[in-house]
Write a protein that holds these residues in place. Structure first.
Motif, mmCIF file in Angstrom:
data_model
loop_
_atom_site.group_PDB
_atom_site.id
_atom_site.type_symbol
_atom_site.label_atom_id
_atom_site.label_comp_id
_atom_site.label_asym_id
_atom_site.label_seq_id
_atom_site.Cartn_x
_atom_site.Cartn_y
_atom_site.Cartn_z
ATOM 1 N N THR A 54 28.960 32.789 39.143
ATOM 2 C CA THR A 54 29.991 33.936 38.946
ATOM 3 C C THR A 54 31.154 33.525 39.123
ATOM 4 O O THR A 54 31.497 32.697 39.842
ATOM 5 C CB THR A 54 29.503 35.290 39.500
ATOM 6 O OG1 THR A 54 29.663 34.886 41.364
ATOM 7 C CG2 THR A 54 28.106 35.746 39.652
ATOM 8 N N VAL A 55 32.292 34.219 38.657
ATOM 9 C CA VAL A 55 33.651 34.030 38.892
ATOM 10 C C VAL A 55 33.993 34.234 40.301
ATOM 11 O O VAL A 55 34.746 33.448 40.748
ATOM 12 C CB VAL A 55 34.484 35.009 37.811
ATOM 13 C CG1 VAL A 55 35.832 34.796 38.223
ATOM 14 C CG2 VAL A 55 34.128 34.831 36.345
ATOM 15 N N ALA A 56 33.440 34.997 41.016
ATOM 16 C CA ALA A 56 33.568 35.361 42.359
ATOM 17 C C ALA A 56 33.485 34.190 43.250
ATOM 18 O O ALA A 56 34.135 33.859 44.154
ATOM 19 C CB ALA A 56 32.770 36.738 42.794
ATOM 20 N N GLU A 103 37.990 39.352 40.179
ATOM 21 C CA GLU A 103 37.022 38.357 40.240
ATOM 22 C C GLU A 103 35.843 38.730 40.963
ATOM 23 O O GLU A 103 34.563 38.199 40.829
ATOM 24 C CB GLU A 103 37.748 37.098 40.914
ATOM 25 C CG GLU A 103 38.861 36.343 40.405
ATOM 26 C CD GLU A 103 39.509 35.395 41.203
ATOM 27 O OE1 GLU A 103 39.425 35.511 42.355
ATOM 28 O OE2 GLU A 103 40.322 34.749 40.642
ATOM 29 N N LEU A 104 36.106 39.884 41.861
ATOM 30 C CA LEU A 104 34.922 40.291 42.732
ATOM 31 C C LEU A 104 34.133 41.508 42.257
ATOM 32 O O LEU A 104 33.287 41.945 42.869
ATOM 33 C CB LEU A 104 35.501 40.547 43.984
ATOM 34 C CG LEU A 104 36.252 39.534 44.819
ATOM 35 C CD1 LEU A 104 36.644 40.101 46.259
ATOM 36 C CD2 LEU A 104 35.235 38.429 45.125
ATOM 37 N N VAL A 105 34.477 41.802 40.997
ATOM 38 C CA VAL A 105 34.215 43.155 40.384
ATOM 39 C C VAL A 105 32.380 43.121 40.342
ATOM 40 O O VAL A 105 31.699 44.145 40.402
ATOM 41 C CB VAL A 105 34.590 43.391 39.195
ATOM 42 C CG1 VAL A 105 34.042 42.493 37.849
ATOM 43 C CG2 VAL A 105 34.487 45.080 38.780
ATOM 44 N N ASP A 111 29.080 42.474 49.744
ATOM 45 C CA ASP A 111 29.258 40.895 49.331
ATOM 46 C C ASP A 111 30.974 40.789 49.329
ATOM 47 O O ASP A 111 31.271 39.747 49.595
ATOM 48 C CB ASP A 111 28.502 40.588 48.024
ATOM 49 C CG ASP A 111 27.061 40.503 48.438
ATOM 50 O OD1 ASP A 111 26.723 40.132 49.585
ATOM 51 O OD2 ASP A 111 26.345 40.897 47.311
ATOM 52 N N LYS A 112 31.484 41.796 48.490
ATOM 53 C CA LYS A 112 32.941 41.676 48.335
ATOM 54 C C LYS A 112 33.576 41.483 49.842
ATOM 55 O O LYS A 112 34.630 40.834 49.912
ATOM 56 C CB LYS A 112 33.523 42.951 47.679
ATOM 57 C CG LYS A 112 33.097 42.851 46.333
ATOM 58 C CD LYS A 112 33.871 44.573 45.743
ATOM 59 C CE LYS A 112 33.441 44.603 44.323
ATOM 60 N NZ LYS A 112 33.853 45.843 43.855
ATOM 61 N N GLU A 113 33.139 42.412 50.749
ATOM 62 C CA GLU A 113 33.472 42.100 52.135
ATOM 63 C C GLU A 113 33.462 40.689 52.704
ATOM 64 O O GLU A 113 34.503 40.162 53.416
ATOM 65 C CB GLU A 113 33.116 43.461 52.891
ATOM 66 C CG GLU A 113 33.678 44.514 52.676
ATOM 67 C CD GLU A 113 32.743 45.656 53.504
ATOM 68 O OE1 GLU A 113 32.087 45.272 54.398
ATOM 69 O OE2 GLU A 113 32.982 46.867 53.189
ATOM 70 N N GLU A 121 39.808 34.290 56.457
ATOM 71 C CA GLU A 121 39.678 33.256 57.528
ATOM 72 C C GLU A 121 40.354 31.842 56.885
ATOM 73 O O GLU A 121 41.096 31.256 57.731
ATOM 74 C CB GLU A 121 38.231 33.215 57.845
ATOM 75 C CG GLU A 121 37.908 32.096 58.755
ATOM 76 C CD GLU A 121 36.398 31.909 58.920
ATOM 77 O OE1 GLU A 121 35.915 31.127 59.773
ATOM 78 O OE2 GLU A 121 35.589 32.566 58.435
ATOM 79 N N ILE A 122 40.014 31.481 55.846
ATOM 80 C CA ILE A 122 40.703 30.376 55.328
ATOM 81 C C ILE A 122 42.198 30.408 55.383
ATOM 82 O O ILE A 122 42.901 29.434 55.851
ATOM 83 C CB ILE A 122 40.367 30.039 53.749
ATOM 84 C CG1 ILE A 122 38.700 29.663 53.648
ATOM 85 C CG2 ILE A 122 41.034 28.918 53.215
ATOM 86 C CD1 ILE A 122 38.212 29.831 52.395
ATOM 87 N N SER A 123 42.689 31.434 55.050
ATOM 88 C CA SER A 123 44.408 31.499 54.861
ATOM 89 C C SER A 123 44.904 31.651 56.305
ATOM 90 O O SER A 123 45.873 30.809 56.358
ATOM 91 C CB SER A 123 44.620 32.934 54.292
ATOM 92 O OG SER A 123 44.318 32.841 52.954
ATOM 93 N N GLU A 124 44.020 32.472 57.225
ATOM 94 C CA GLU A 124 44.817 32.263 58.760
ATOM 95 C C GLU A 124 44.712 30.922 59.056
ATOM 96 O O GLU A 124 45.559 30.644 59.862
ATOM 97 C CB GLU A 124 43.945 33.449 59.471
ATOM 98 C CG GLU A 124 44.189 34.590 59.093
ATOM 99 C CD GLU A 124 43.231 36.002 59.740
ATOM 100 O OE1 GLU A 124 42.307 35.443 60.318
ATOM 101 O OE2 GLU A 124 43.576 37.052 59.510
ATOM 102 N N TYR A 125 43.301 30.458 58.926
ATOM 103 C CA TYR A 125 43.385 29.165 59.610
ATOM 104 C C TYR A 125 44.297 28.100 58.900
ATOM 105 O O TYR A 125 45.030 27.285 59.612
ATOM 106 C CB TYR A 125 41.922 28.434 59.565
ATOM 107 C CG TYR A 125 41.743 27.441 60.389
ATOM 108 C CD1 TYR A 125 41.648 27.869 61.874
ATOM 109 C CD2 TYR A 125 41.472 26.069 59.851
ATOM 110 C CE1 TYR A 125 41.452 26.614 62.541
ATOM 111 C CE2 TYR A 125 41.155 25.093 61.002
ATOM 112 C CZ TYR A 125 41.063 25.343 62.291
ATOM 113 O OH TYR A 125 40.852 24.376 63.107
ATOM 114 N N LEU A 126 44.579 28.214 57.856
ATOM 115 C CA LEU A 126 45.809 27.073 57.180
ATOM 116 C C LEU A 126 46.909 27.431 57.631
ATOM 117 O O LEU A 126 47.845 26.641 57.968
ATOM 118 C CB LEU A 126 45.624 27.460 55.543
ATOM 119 C CG LEU A 126 46.838 26.916 54.774
ATOM 120 C CD1 LEU A 126 46.446 25.240 54.903
ATOM 121 C CD2 LEU A 126 46.530 27.202 53.289
#
Length: 173
Positions: A54-56, A103-105, A111-113, A121-126
């Motif tokens: 899937t795109v998501a 993308e998450l539709v 699952d979206k959450e 989490e990725i953004s904050e850790y970056l």
């Protein structure tokens, strides 16, 4: 003159330690964390029998991989500059949010959450990684720490004047 040479050598040593010891360790720790996140992301889709074509799934998986691949290209000043540009262009932020929603539709709300929490989490850790490996941030942190230690050590204590009545009250009670 000797102090100036010693200070220069100490500063050069500081830079070399940051560049050749601190930064590689932090880079390795960052990549380990991203690999862990990627594995938990994949396991979530596998365990919940969600389609991995899937795109998501693909877009978030690519986001993780690109973060791992290009982590060395991120810098503190670049991050500040991009945040400044984004603050001026609310339409770009809206477009990014709309693309993410599209993308998450195909996913359920649960699952979206999960996917949004992974991305967060990725953004904050970056951002944390950029701050802890930025020479400017490290230098300011060390400078401010030393400054506050010096100020607290050499601060003149506040004097309190006690009258004889107040002193006798304190002593008697």
């Amino acid at each position: 003159m000797d102090n100036m040479i010693l200070n220069l050598l100490a500063f050069i040593s500081f830079i070399l330690v940051i560049k050749y010891i601190w930064y590689p360790i932090m880079l390795s720790a960052f990549r380990d964390k991203m690999f862990s996140i990627r594995l938990s992301y994949r396991d979530y889709f596998y365990d919940n029998k969600l389609a991995m074509d899937t795109v998501a799934y693909k877009s978030t998986y690519d986001y993780i991989n690109n973060t791992i691949r290009y982590v060395e290209d991120y810098s503190f000043l670049d991050m500040i500059y991009k945040l400044h540009l984004l603050s001026k262009h609310k339409d770009i932020i809206k477009e990014i949010q709309d693309n993410t929603k599209n993308e998450l539709v195909e996913l359920s709300q649960k699952d979206k959450e999960f996917v949004m929490n992974i991305r967060k989490e990725i953004s904050e850790y970056l951002v944390f990684h950029i701050l802890r490996t930025s020479f400017i941030a490290i230098f300011l942190t060390i400078f401010l720490t030393i400054y506050f230690i010096i100020v607290s050590v050499f601060r003149k204590p506040e004097t309190i004047s006690l009258s004889s009545d107040k002193l006798s009250y304190i002593v008697s009670n």
